[in-house]
Design a protein around this motif. Structure first.
Motif, PDB file in Angstrom:
ATOM      1  N   TYR A 265     -11.290   4.459  -8.158  1.00 45.92           N
ATOM      2  CA  TYR A 265     -12.096   4.390  -6.940  1.00 45.92           C
ATOM      3  C   TYR A 265     -11.454   3.453  -5.911  1.00 45.92           C
ATOM      4  CZ  TYR A 265     -15.760   2.727  -3.824  1.00 45.92           C
ATOM      5  OH  TYR A 265     -16.462   2.338  -2.713  1.00 45.92           O
TER       6      TYR A 265
ATOM      7  N   CYS B 188      -5.836   3.584  -0.398  1.00 44.36           N
ATOM      8  CA  CYS B 188      -4.948   4.601   0.162  1.00 44.36           C
ATOM      9  C   CYS B 188      -5.563   5.333   1.350  1.00 44.36           C
ATOM     10  CB  CYS B 188      -4.524   5.581  -0.932  1.00 44.36           C
ATOM     11  SG  CYS B 188      -3.490   4.781  -2.195  1.00 44.36           S
ATOM     12  N   GLU B 189      -6.873   5.358   1.429  1.00 41.50           N
ATOM     13  CA  GLU B 189      -7.555   5.960   2.582  1.00 41.50           C
ATOM     14  C   GLU B 189      -7.765   4.943   3.708  1.00 41.50           C
ATOM     15  OE1 GLU B 189      -8.318   9.159   3.116  1.00 41.50           O
ATOM     16  OE2 GLU B 189      -7.296   9.629   1.236  1.00 41.50           O
ATOM     17  N   GLY B 190      -7.341   3.700   3.489  1.00 43.67           N
ATOM     18  CA  GLY B 190      -7.429   2.683   4.522  1.00 43.67           C
ATOM     19  C   GLY B 190      -8.808   2.069   4.700  1.00 43.67           C
ATOM     20  N   ARG B 191      -9.677   2.226   3.708  1.00 40.48           N
ATOM     21  CA  ARG B 191     -11.040   1.689   3.826  1.00 40.48           C
ATOM     22  C   ARG B 191     -11.173   0.266   3.283  1.00 40.48           C
ATOM     23  NH1 ARG B 191     -12.291   7.413   2.854  1.00 40.48           N
ATOM     24  NH2 ARG B 191     -12.177   7.075   0.598  1.00 40.48           N
TER      25      ARG B 191
ATOM     26  N   LYS C  71       0.841  -1.190   0.000  1.00 43.13           N
ATOM     27  CA  LYS C  71       0.000   0.000   0.000  1.00 43.13           C
ATOM     28  C   LYS C  71       0.882   1.246   0.000  1.00 43.13           C
ATOM     29  CE  LYS C  71      -2.988   2.541   3.136  1.00 43.13           C
ATOM     30  NZ  LYS C  71      -3.708   2.524   4.394  1.00 43.13           N
TER      31      LYS C  71
ATOM     32  N   CYS D  99       0.520   4.020  -3.150  1.00 47.51           N
ATOM     33  CA  CYS D  99      -0.137   5.278  -2.778  1.00 47.51           C
ATOM     34  C   CYS D  99       0.755   6.499  -2.991  1.00 47.51           C
ATOM     35  CB  CYS D  99      -0.656   5.205  -1.348  1.00 47.51           C
ATOM     36  SG  CYS D  99      -2.012   4.008  -1.190  1.00 47.51           S
TER      37      CYS D  99
ATOM     38  N   GLU E 255      -8.250   4.835  -4.359  1.00 42.97           N
ATOM     39  CA  GLU E 255      -8.548   5.781  -3.283  1.00 42.97           C
ATOM     40  C   GLU E 255      -8.973   5.054  -2.005  1.00 42.97           C
ATOM     41  OE1 GLU E 255     -11.400   8.768  -4.346  1.00 42.97           O
ATOM     42  OE2 GLU E 255      -9.954   9.849  -5.590  1.00 42.97           O
ATOM     43  N   GLU E 256      -9.789   4.030  -2.158  1.00 38.24           N
ATOM     44  CA  GLU E 256     -10.261   3.280  -0.991  1.00 38.24           C
ATOM     45  C   GLU E 256      -9.095   2.618  -0.263  1.00 38.24           C
ATOM     46  OE1 GLU E 256     -13.844   2.884   0.093  1.00 38.24           O
ATOM     47  OE2 GLU E 256     -13.502   4.781  -0.964  1.00 38.24           O
TER      48      GLU E 256
END
Length: 137
Positions: A89, A95-98, A13, A17, A92-93
């Motif tokens: 999409y 890299c935002e840790g979701r 990750k 990222c 982003e998920e």
């Protein structure tokens, strides 16, 4: 069956990222592109904008340049444009840790169309605004 997907085994990750990561690992020769079209029975060269040799698991999600991860993706809906939106999409998920990277990779390989179809119109507009595509619709 020709394109099950393939990843860089040790990618993390943290690496994907970093802005510009994909450019540092993109490496698909014309010879390989021709072979991809041949594997799928599509005459090469193709008219500009009708297909692109696409990474099933995007480079931005740790996909690699192996022929097992490449396919001739049509521009016809749902085509490479929608797939790129889906990859952005999920990137982003991650890299935002979701979502975990390995889950995003699996979802792209298993059924990226399902993910795209579940994105809201608002989210698609947002992603289109952030990420420019050479084949803008």
């Amino acid at each position: 069956d020709c394109t099950p997907g393939a990843i860089f085994e040790n990618v993390s990750k943290k690496e994907i990222c970093v802005h510009g990561y994909s450019k540092t690992v993109r490496n698909v020769s014309q010879k390989t592109k021709k072979k991809v079209f041949e594997m799928y029975g599509i005459e090469y060269p193709v008219p500009f904008g009708s297909y692109e040799v696409d990474h099933l698991i995007p480079l931005s999600l740790g996909g690699n340049n192996d022929i097992a991860n490449l396919w001739p993706k049509s521009a016809e809906f749902p085509g490479f444009y929608e797939k790129n939106i889906t990859g952005n999409y999920l990137h982003e998920e991650v890299c935002e840790g979701r979502i975990a990277l390995f889950i995003a990779q699996k979802r792209m390989a298993d059924n990226w169309v399902l993910i795209f179809n579940n994105l809201s119109d608002e989210k698609i507009r947002e992603l289109k605004g952030k990420y420019k595509n050479w084949a803008e619709r």
